[in-house]
Design an enzyme around this catalytic site. Structure first.
Site, short mmCIF file in Angstrom:
data_model
loop_
_atom_site.label_atom_id
_atom_site.label_comp_id
_atom_site.label_asym_id
_atom_site.label_seq_id
_atom_site.Cartn_x
_atom_site.Cartn_y
_atom_site.Cartn_z
N ASP A 94 0.86 -1.18 0.00
CA ASP A 94 0.00 0.00 0.00
C ASP A 94 0.90 1.23 0.00
O ASP A 94 2.01 1.21 0.56
CB ASP A 94 -0.90 -0.03 1.24
CG ASP A 94 -1.86 1.13 1.30
OD1 ASP A 94 -2.03 1.83 0.27
OD2 ASP A 94 -2.46 1.35 2.35
N GLN A 196 -11.15 5.95 -6.77
CA GLN A 196 -11.84 6.54 -5.63
C GLN A 196 -13.22 7.04 -6.10
O GLN A 196 -13.76 6.54 -7.06
CB GLN A 196 -10.99 7.66 -5.03
CG GLN A 196 -9.75 7.16 -4.29
CD GLN A 196 -10.06 6.42 -3.00
OE1 GLN A 196 -11.17 6.51 -2.45
NE2 GLN A 196 -9.09 5.67 -2.48
N ASP A 273 -7.48 -7.89 0.60
CA ASP A 273 -6.67 -7.92 1.82
C ASP A 273 -7.49 -7.37 2.96
O ASP A 273 -8.42 -6.58 2.73
CB ASP A 273 -5.39 -7.09 1.66
CG ASP A 273 -5.67 -5.60 1.87
OD1 ASP A 273 -5.40 -5.09 2.99
OD2 ASP A 273 -6.18 -4.94 0.95
N HIS A 342 -5.54 -20.21 12.05
CA HIS A 342 -6.82 -20.80 11.62
C HIS A 342 -7.59 -19.85 10.72
O HIS A 342 -8.07 -20.24 9.64
CB HIS A 342 -7.70 -21.16 12.82
CG HIS A 342 -9.13 -21.33 12.42
ND1 HIS A 342 -9.61 -22.46 11.80
CD2 HIS A 342 -10.18 -20.45 12.45
CE1 HIS A 342 -10.89 -22.28 11.48
NE2 HIS A 342 -11.26 -21.07 11.87
#
Length: 378
Positions: A94, A196, A273, A342
């Site tokens: 990023d 955007q 993400d 997990h």
């Protein structure tokens, strides 16, 4: 060689896609989830666990945080982030645009760039479109992000338009700097523009039409899951993906819950993400293929079933729910590590299942059923 996206199939009845993103550090099968390694590490998870158990194919780092610690000089001396942290697979960074949003009380934004106050020592930092590209060259990410302003989901239309237009001016400067610089470590680095436009369809259309003019190797959708209603987020994804080219990967930044990911895959998103699997895991929330578990609840105290008996991840089959609850109640750090591994393995399983159903053209019938299961509270 430039990264290349190979689109393999689009599901009948929706926009869900399966493909392969080819990079110099390996191929990425999409749709894909990227574990967040903000400072060069995914919290509490070893590289070998990311590779063998989570089965991650790409991770994310943050330019702002890596610039502060360990610093660009150290990263360059190490030969880039891949060499520094030992992750020899693709990395995306990023640009710091999210910090423009999240550090609102510690920054000043001008046309030239953004002045931050470091959250570590209070020192002043200047991020510009040009030096953000330079920083990401030094970090060595396979995929770099253009510098943008992540507009709050509650912004009024006037501000949203001003912000979007500033992001477009910054994008032009990012692209110019990108073209006049070269990678430092002998492999290709791509630059993704960011769409955007906040919650306003006409602004999102303008933004999408603007970024595609650069013919980039991929595109990101930013400024979502930042305060707007979930259905509005889905509407904006539809608007943008109707314009972004089908032969390029689409990355939805910072999203989100398992349900968000499945719904966004259905709308044509390829990459995701989010900190949720590790952050929520450290707080005792487990995402499973049968629903959501609060492991601190008394009901799990004497449950000796594996966390997920169907999983190939060792933490799911080696440890029971009752034991994991005990670790959390006792304040044992191992509990947070097990829960993080997990959750990450579940997220990677989920996108892999989605991919399988897209390739088999059964996604449209599969995804309502899986949505019902993964959103239940157990």
């Amino acid at each position: 060689m430039p990264i290349h996206f190979e689109l393999q199939n689009t599901a009948s009845g929706c926009k869900a896609r399966a493909g392969v993103l080819h990079t110099d550090h390996g191929d990425i099968e999409t749709p894909i989830f990227m574990p967040v390694g903000t400072v060069g590490s995914v919290k509490g998870v070893h590289i070998r666990e990311l590779e063998d158990d989570v089965k991650a194919q790409i991770i994310l780092g943050n330019t702002y945080h890596l610039f502060l610690r360990p610093g660009l000089e150290t990263l360059e001396m190490a030969g880039g982030l891949h060499q520094f942290n030992g992750w020899h697979h693709p990395i995306l960074t990023d640009s710091g645009g999210f910090q423009v949003f999240s550090l609102a009380g510690m920054r000043k934004m001008k046309e030239d760039g953004v002045t931050f106050q470091s959250h570590i020592d209070g020192s002043k930092l200047m991020f510009t479109p040009e030096n953000v590209i330079d920083k990401q060259r030094s970090i060595g990410a396979d995929i770099m992000m253009a510098f943008d302003e992540c507009t709050p989901g509650t912004a009024d239309k006037k501000y949203a338009q001003q912000s979007m237009e500033r992001t477009h001016r910054w994008l032009e400067r990012c692209m110019t700097r990108y073209r006049e610089t070269q990678p430092k470590y002998g492999y290709h680095q791509a630059l993704f523009p960011i769409v955007q436009g906040c919650v306003y369809p006409e602004l999102r259309r303008i933004a999408a039409e603007t970024v595609v003019q650069y013919d980039a190797e991929g595109y990101a959708i930013g400024g979502l899951a930042v305060g707007e209603p979930t259905e509005t987020m889905y509407d904006m994804i539809n608007v943008v993906n109707d314009i972004l080219p089908t032969q390029k990967p689409r990355y939805l930044m910072g999203v989100g819950t398992p349900a968000n990911i499945i719904e966004s895959i259905a709308r044509g998103v390829d990459m995701f993400d989010c900190v949720m699997p590790t952050r929520n895991g450290r707080n005792g929330m487990l995402f499973t293929r049968n629903g959501i578990i609060n492991i601190r609840n008394q009901k799990w105290k004497n449950d000796f079933h594996p966390i997920d008996a169907e999983s190939n991840c060792y933490v799911d089959t080696q440890y029971s729910l009752g034991y994991l609850r005990h670790l959390f109640i006792a304040g044992e750090l191992l509990g947070m590590q097990i829960a993080s591994i997990h959750n990450l393995s579940f997220y990677l399983w989920l996108v892999k299942e989605a991919r399988k159903h897209i390739l088999n053209d059964t996604f449209q019938s599969w995804y309502p059923d899986i949505l019902e299961k993964i959103t239940r509270r157990l």
